[in-house]
Write a protein that holds these residues in place. Structure first.
Motif, short mmCIF file in Angstrom:
data_model
loop_
_atom_site.label_atom_id
_atom_site.label_comp_id
_atom_site.label_asym_id
_atom_site.label_seq_id
_atom_site.Cartn_x
_atom_site.Cartn_y
_atom_site.Cartn_z
N UNK A 20 0.85 -1.19 0.00
CA UNK A 20 0.00 0.00 0.00
C UNK A 20 0.89 1.24 0.00
N UNK A 21 0.68 2.16 -0.92
CA UNK A 21 1.51 3.37 -0.94
C UNK A 21 1.26 4.24 0.28
N UNK A 22 2.30 4.93 0.70
CA UNK A 22 2.19 5.86 1.82
C UNK A 22 1.41 7.10 1.39
N UNK A 23 1.11 7.98 2.34
CA UNK A 23 0.53 9.27 1.99
C UNK A 23 1.50 10.09 1.16
N UNK A 24 0.98 11.01 0.36
CA UNK A 24 1.79 11.74 -0.61
C UNK A 24 2.73 12.73 0.06
N UNK A 249 5.41 0.05 -9.68
CA UNK A 249 5.16 -0.50 -11.02
C UNK A 249 6.49 -0.83 -11.68
N UNK A 250 7.43 0.11 -11.65
CA UNK A 250 8.74 -0.12 -12.26
C UNK A 250 9.48 -1.27 -11.60
N UNK A 251 9.43 -1.33 -10.27
CA UNK A 251 10.09 -2.41 -9.53
C UNK A 251 9.55 -3.76 -9.94
N UNK A 252 8.23 -3.87 -10.00
CA UNK A 252 7.61 -5.16 -10.35
C UNK A 252 8.03 -5.60 -11.74
N UNK A 253 8.04 -4.66 -12.69
CA UNK A 253 8.34 -5.01 -14.08
C UNK A 253 9.77 -5.50 -14.25
N UNK A 255 11.90 -6.66 -12.09
CA UNK A 255 12.26 -7.86 -11.32
C UNK A 255 11.38 -9.06 -11.63
N UNK A 256 10.49 -8.94 -12.64
CA UNK A 256 9.56 -10.00 -13.01
C UNK A 256 8.74 -10.48 -11.82
N UNK A 257 8.28 -9.53 -11.04
CA UNK A 257 7.54 -9.84 -9.82
C UNK A 257 6.04 -9.76 -10.03
N UNK A 258 5.31 -10.30 -9.09
CA UNK A 258 3.84 -10.27 -9.11
C UNK A 258 3.39 -9.43 -7.92
N UNK A 259 3.16 -8.16 -8.17
CA UNK A 259 2.86 -7.22 -7.08
C UNK A 259 1.52 -6.55 -7.33
N UNK A 260 0.73 -6.44 -6.29
CA UNK A 260 -0.52 -5.69 -6.34
C UNK A 260 -0.38 -4.46 -5.46
N UNK A 261 -0.60 -3.29 -6.04
CA UNK A 261 -0.53 -2.02 -5.31
C UNK A 261 -1.94 -1.65 -4.91
N UNK A 284 -3.00 -4.63 -14.61
CA UNK A 284 -4.38 -5.07 -14.42
C UNK A 284 -5.03 -4.17 -13.38
N UNK A 285 -6.18 -3.61 -13.74
CA UNK A 285 -6.88 -2.68 -12.85
C UNK A 285 -8.00 -3.43 -12.13
N UNK A 286 -7.86 -3.53 -10.83
CA UNK A 286 -8.81 -4.29 -10.01
C UNK A 286 -9.46 -3.31 -9.03
N UNK A 287 -10.53 -2.65 -9.48
CA UNK A 287 -11.13 -1.61 -8.66
C UNK A 287 -10.16 -0.46 -8.52
N UNK A 288 -9.73 -0.17 -7.28
CA UNK A 288 -8.76 0.90 -7.06
C UNK A 288 -7.36 0.34 -6.80
N UNK A 289 -7.14 -0.92 -7.18
CA UNK A 289 -5.83 -1.55 -7.06
C UNK A 289 -5.23 -1.75 -8.45
N UNK A 290 -3.91 -1.84 -8.50
CA UNK A 290 -3.20 -2.15 -9.75
C UNK A 290 -2.34 -3.39 -9.50
N UNK A 291 -2.53 -4.41 -10.33
CA UNK A 291 -1.67 -5.60 -10.27
C UNK A 291 -0.72 -5.58 -11.45
N UNK A 292 0.56 -5.85 -11.16
CA UNK A 292 1.56 -5.98 -12.22
C UNK A 292 1.97 -7.45 -12.25
N UNK A 293 1.49 -8.22 -13.21
CA UNK A 293 1.84 -9.64 -13.27
C UNK A 293 3.27 -9.81 -13.81
#
Length: 438
Positions: A20-24, A249-253, A255-261, A284-293
């Motif tokens: 989960x991202x921190x506050x801005x 997003x960049x980290x997941x891509x 490192x070939x990771x499966x991360x949901x933000x 992948x947009x899952x409601x207000x989440x983003x998954x990077x497969x």
């Protein structure tokens, strides 16, 4: 925290899980400054617990405001009794120089007390960042200022701010924030043209309106402000940090990771997701989440005429300069080439020499442009020892190290801690191999 701290990073591991991202961060510096506009209590939630925020809270506390950190991510501020002499103290001058966000304390103090002073602020070493926009805007509203070159201190005073038409000479986020905070209590109407319109500014304007201000045109570059005589307290929740979203997003891509933000506030991300998709990254947009497969390869999209993809920074709603270094690192393992044009700051690309030492194929054309020739995962980056020059470059180097073969050492991680809350702990929860050494 020891400013000479180091991250020991063992790269080559795939990560997985939710984060989960921190506050801005950038919003926080504006919102906290605005709490000085009223003597009533302001409650701020979703606050990131990071170096720059804690420094600004320390300055506000030193000014005499009651600062109650109700929990790690919430604060109650009551700025009823302010000690203006504190701004002349050696302690204030020292601390305010260390954080550029301190410049936004000028307008609230001017509005309530008719005078303010500020040491020439520091912050990231990413190029020249002028104060002219702040100073000229405040001057147009009726503030006089002078600069003490021996002490590097700006002094401001006014008999009362008065509304006027202001054409901002540059689209400055902090400059617009300062002028807006001055205008809300100025006598009469103020028009701010060529205003920055980042989500952070929208949040600030909405908070000020909830305090009793009268601001129209929120979200556009033309703001109209009807001055009011006083502002009251409010409660304000900050947005998730869109720079963290882009970083993950960049980290997941790479490192070939499966991360949901989680909980990204997709409606406030603008072109950020689309820009990473141009690098070939599947989202992948899952409601207000983003998954990077995980992807074996991600291929850069050329322009329709076949020309090489160019990614450049621009004021909102363009691509934020804070994500240029992240996108550049992500492109290292893409299939294809990308030209990165950093228009707004002239020193932000100099960190690429570390990436080249790691095995990246990058041509630094000049201080503003770099071409990345993607490796397409044919060879991994290799771990090296390096130093974090600023917040965003520091995290970019961390991302590169996590994708590299072998062990990397990143020194001066204080720069990373300034903008990213417990980044090592949070990434370890996803499977990253990071150790912190003081």
């Amino acid at each position: 925290m020891n400013k000479n701290g180091t991250f020991i990073v063992e790269g080559g591991h795939r990560l997985s899980g939710e984060i989960t991202p921190q506050g801005a961060k950038n919003e926080a510096l504006q919102i906290l400054s605005a709490t000085l506009l009223t003597e009533e209590t302001v409650v701020v939630t979703n606050l990131p617990d990071i170096e720059d925020v804690n420094k600004l809270l320390s300055l506000i506390r030193g000014l005499g405001a009651e600062v109650d950190r109700t929990d790690r991510h919430s604060v109650r501020i009551t700025a009823k009794n302010i000690d203006l002499d504190y701004v002349l103290s050696a302690e204030y001058v020292r601390d305010a120089q260390r954080i550029r966000g301190s410049v936004m304390l000028i307008a609230p103090l001017l509005n309530r007390y008719g005078r303010a002073s500020l040491p020439k602020p520091g912050g990231d070493k990413i190029g020249r960042r002028r104060l002219d926009t702040h100073l000229l805007g405040l001057q147009a509203l009726g503030a006089d200022f002078n600069y003490d070159s021996e002490r590097n201190i700006y002094a401001f005073e006014t008999d009362g701010l008065k509304g006027t038409f202001i054409h901002m000479e540059e689209i400055s986020v902090t400059g617009t924030a300062n002028v807006l905070m001055a205008a809300v209590l100025a006598e009469g109407e103020t028009t701010i043209y060529n205003a920055a319109c980042e989500p952070y500014l929208q949040q600030l304007a909405q908070m000020l309106n909830s305090m009793g201000a009268k601001i129209e045109g929120i979200g556009s570059n033309l703001l109209k402000v009807q001055g009011v005589t006083r502002l009251g307290g409010c409660e304000h929740r900050m947005l998730p940090d869109m720079i963290e979203v882009g970083s993950f997003i960049g980290l997941a891509a790479i490192t070939q990771s499966d991360i949901t933000i989680k909980d990204v506030r997709l409606d406030k991300l603008g072109v950020i997701p689309r820009t990473f998709e141009k690098l070939g990254i599947e989202l992948e947009y899952l409601g207000d989440d983003i998954r990077i497969p995980p992807q074996d390869n991600y291929e850069v999209q050329n322009f329709l005429d076949g020309g090489i993809l160019t990614i450049y920074d621009a004021p909102w709603p363009g691509f934020t300069p804070d994500l240029m270094s992240i996108a550049l690192v992500t492109a290292i393992q893409a299939r294809g080439s990308v030209l990165f044009h950093q228009k707004m700051f002239e020193s932000r690309l100099f960190f690429v020499d570390k990436l080249i030492d790691m095995g990246a194929q990058i041509i630094l054309c000049d201080p503003h442009r770099a071409t990345v020739i993607g490796l397409d995962r044919r060879t991994p980056l290799r771990g090296i020892r390096m130093t974090s020059p600023d917040i965003r470059a520091g995290v970019s180097l961390l991302i590169a190290a996590l994708s590299a073969e072998g062990t990397s050492r990143i020194d001066n991680i204080y720069q990373i801690d300034r903008g990213y809350q417990n980044i090592d702990t949070r990434l370890r929860a996803l499977g990253a191999q990071i150790t912190r050494e003081d």
